[in-house]
Design a protein around this motif. Structure first.
Motif, PDB file in Angstrom:
ATOM      1  N   LYS A 141       0.837  -1.199   0.000  1.00 32.62           N
ATOM      2  CA  LYS A 141       0.000   0.000   0.000  1.00 32.62           C
ATOM      3  C   LYS A 141       0.869   1.244   0.000  1.00 32.62           C
ATOM      4  O   LYS A 141       1.917   1.284   0.629  1.00 32.62           O
ATOM      5  N   THR A 143       0.389   5.742   0.401  1.00 29.73           N
ATOM      6  CA  THR A 143      -0.539   6.664   1.060  1.00 29.73           C
ATOM      7  C   THR A 143      -0.169   8.113   0.796  1.00 29.73           C
ATOM      8  O   THR A 143       1.016   8.461   0.746  1.00 29.73           O
ATOM      9  N   LYS A 145      -1.063  11.751   2.732  1.00 29.79           N
ATOM     10  CA  LYS A 145      -1.613  12.242   3.996  1.00 29.79           C
ATOM     11  C   LYS A 145      -1.731  13.756   3.919  1.00 29.79           C
ATOM     12  O   LYS A 145      -0.777  14.442   3.551  1.00 29.79           O
ATOM     13  N   ALA A 207      -6.144  10.420   4.915  1.00 26.98           N
ATOM     14  CA  ALA A 207      -5.179   9.432   4.414  1.00 26.98           C
ATOM     15  C   ALA A 207      -5.768   8.784   3.171  1.00 26.98           C
ATOM     16  O   ALA A 207      -6.763   8.059   3.256  1.00 26.98           O
ATOM     17  N   HIS A 209      -5.352   6.105   0.588  1.00 31.87           N
ATOM     18  CA  HIS A 209      -4.601   4.862   0.404  1.00 31.87           C
ATOM     19  C   HIS A 209      -4.767   4.328  -1.023  1.00 31.87           C
ATOM     20  O   HIS A 209      -5.851   4.385  -1.605  1.00 31.87           O
ATOM     21  N   SER A 223      -3.286  -3.698   4.672  1.00 24.02           N
ATOM     22  CA  SER A 223      -3.105  -3.031   5.966  1.00 24.02           C
ATOM     23  C   SER A 223      -3.167  -4.104   7.045  1.00 24.02           C
ATOM     24  O   SER A 223      -4.034  -4.977   6.992  1.00 24.02           O
TER      25      SER A 223
END
Length: 363
Positions: A141, A143, A145, A207, A209, A223
């Motif tokens: 994954k 991300t 933010k 966030a 993802h 996750s």
């Protein structure tokens, strides 16, 4: 347990590319026999069965308020999570927001890598695995933010490809969270503005993802299993799915199946503390993406905005009595941060840090 020097080197080499898991996929990782060993999870983490016959609750916000309050209260108490429909945000807005986050992750590597960083403090960050050098295994994954509060964001730091959509999403989701928090408070028997008085709408972090297709989804996760450490999380996900919640009763995982236009709302550890254990934070995880297309989800985390040393958060006094003793001690947000920063995400269940011993409850 200390990491081997080979693993540390492999982690650093991966991080130094500044292109995340998407960079591995773009480089042709699917053509080799195995994903890198830094992503391999122990089989015990992947072997708990999934219950296909159980679904998490769905709450229709267009119901008369007393009915919606009862549904939100029972879902927050018994499940810690629910899907929210008829909340007032158009489906097109949700799709545009997901598309904007996906567009950033699909930018050319030369552009995307310019935003890659691990140091906190910026309005916008792009990275892969926030606990990359702390966890026992990395997840499949990447991300982005975005910090929207309590400090005023520097909007120009957000890349143009997703800027307008994410700024608009902040406003949209904040209003839904205001309604949900009000109903959660009513379900607890306190004033509807109680969480807002505690500034729980002011600390806001997004966030976004991105889960690229994984050539070996049975060897890794999207996750790891964890609880959210804050007050409330509001999530949108595309149609691919992969989010699961843990059923403590049945010791199994339950799929959170995507519902077009729905918001997934879950209780965080801090709300469990504030509600004096009436509401429960839920353990959840994301499976590695076995599809041919990438999966995108966007979590929005709500936390108190007041974070001075004099600002204390703990069980609401209205929720404690001789019959229901205080389950947790009051805490400062600096203590809250210390309980999870610098630790692997899988260790981030903070309720145990502030739980009172049984004898202290009887004092």
């Amino acid at each position: 347990m200390a990491m081997s020097s080979d693993r540390v080197t492999a982690l650093k080499e991966f991080d130094d590319t500044k292109t995340g898991v998407k960079g591995l996929v773009d480089s042709g990782i699917t053509s080799i026999p195995s994903i890198p060993s830094i992503f391999h999870h122990p089989k015990i983490c992947l072997s708990i069965p999934t219950a296909t016959h159980i679904s998490i609750p769905t709450v229709d916000l267009s119901l008369p308020r007393p009915f919606a309050v009862d549904l939100i209260h029972s879902a927050s108490r018994d499940w810690g999570i629910f899907q929210l429909i008829n909340h007032g945000i158009p489906l097109s807005t949700i799709e545009d927001t997901i598309s904007a986050v996906r567009s950033f992750h699909e930018l050319p590597t030369t552009i995307r890598s310019q935003h890659y960083r691990r140091a906190h403090g910026a309005t916008f960050m792009y990275y892969s695995n926030p606990d990359l050098f702390l966890s026992s295994a990395a997840t499949w994954k990447d991300t982005v933010k975005v910090s929207f509060g309590p400090v005023q964001p520097e909007v120009d730091q957000i890349p143009e490809v997703c800027r307008s959509e994410l700024v608009a999403w902040d406003e949209q989701v904040k209003e839904v969270a205001r309604k949900v928090m009000g109903m959660m408070c009513e379900g607890l028997g306190v004033g509807p503005g109680r969480l807002e008085e505690l500034t729980c709408l002011e600390g806001r972090t997004l966030a976004g993802h991105f889960y690229p297709p994984c050539p070996e989804p049975d060897r890794t996760l999207g996750s790891v299993a964890h609880t959210d450490v804050g007050v409330l999380t509001v999530l949108i996900q595309d149609e691919i799915g992969g989010l699961q919640v843990k059923s403590t009763r049945d010791e199994c995982w339950i799929d959170v199946k995507p519902i077009p236009g729905a918001l997934v709302v879950n209780v965080g550890d801090l709300l469990q503390i504030i509600s004096n254990d009436e509401y429960k934070s839920v353990e959840h995880r994301v499976l590695a993406n076995a599809n041919n297309e990438s999966r995108t989800s966007i979590a929005f985390f709500f936390n108190p905005g007041k974070r001075e040393e004099v600002d204390l958060y703990g069980p609401l006094p209205e929720l404690t009595s001789p019959d229901k003793p205080t389950c947790y001690r009051n805490l400062k947000m600096s203590e809250h941060a210390k309980a999870f920063l610098g630790k692997a995400i899988a260790c981030n269940c903070i309720t145990k840090h502030f739980k009172l011993p049984l004898d202290d409850k009887d004092i």
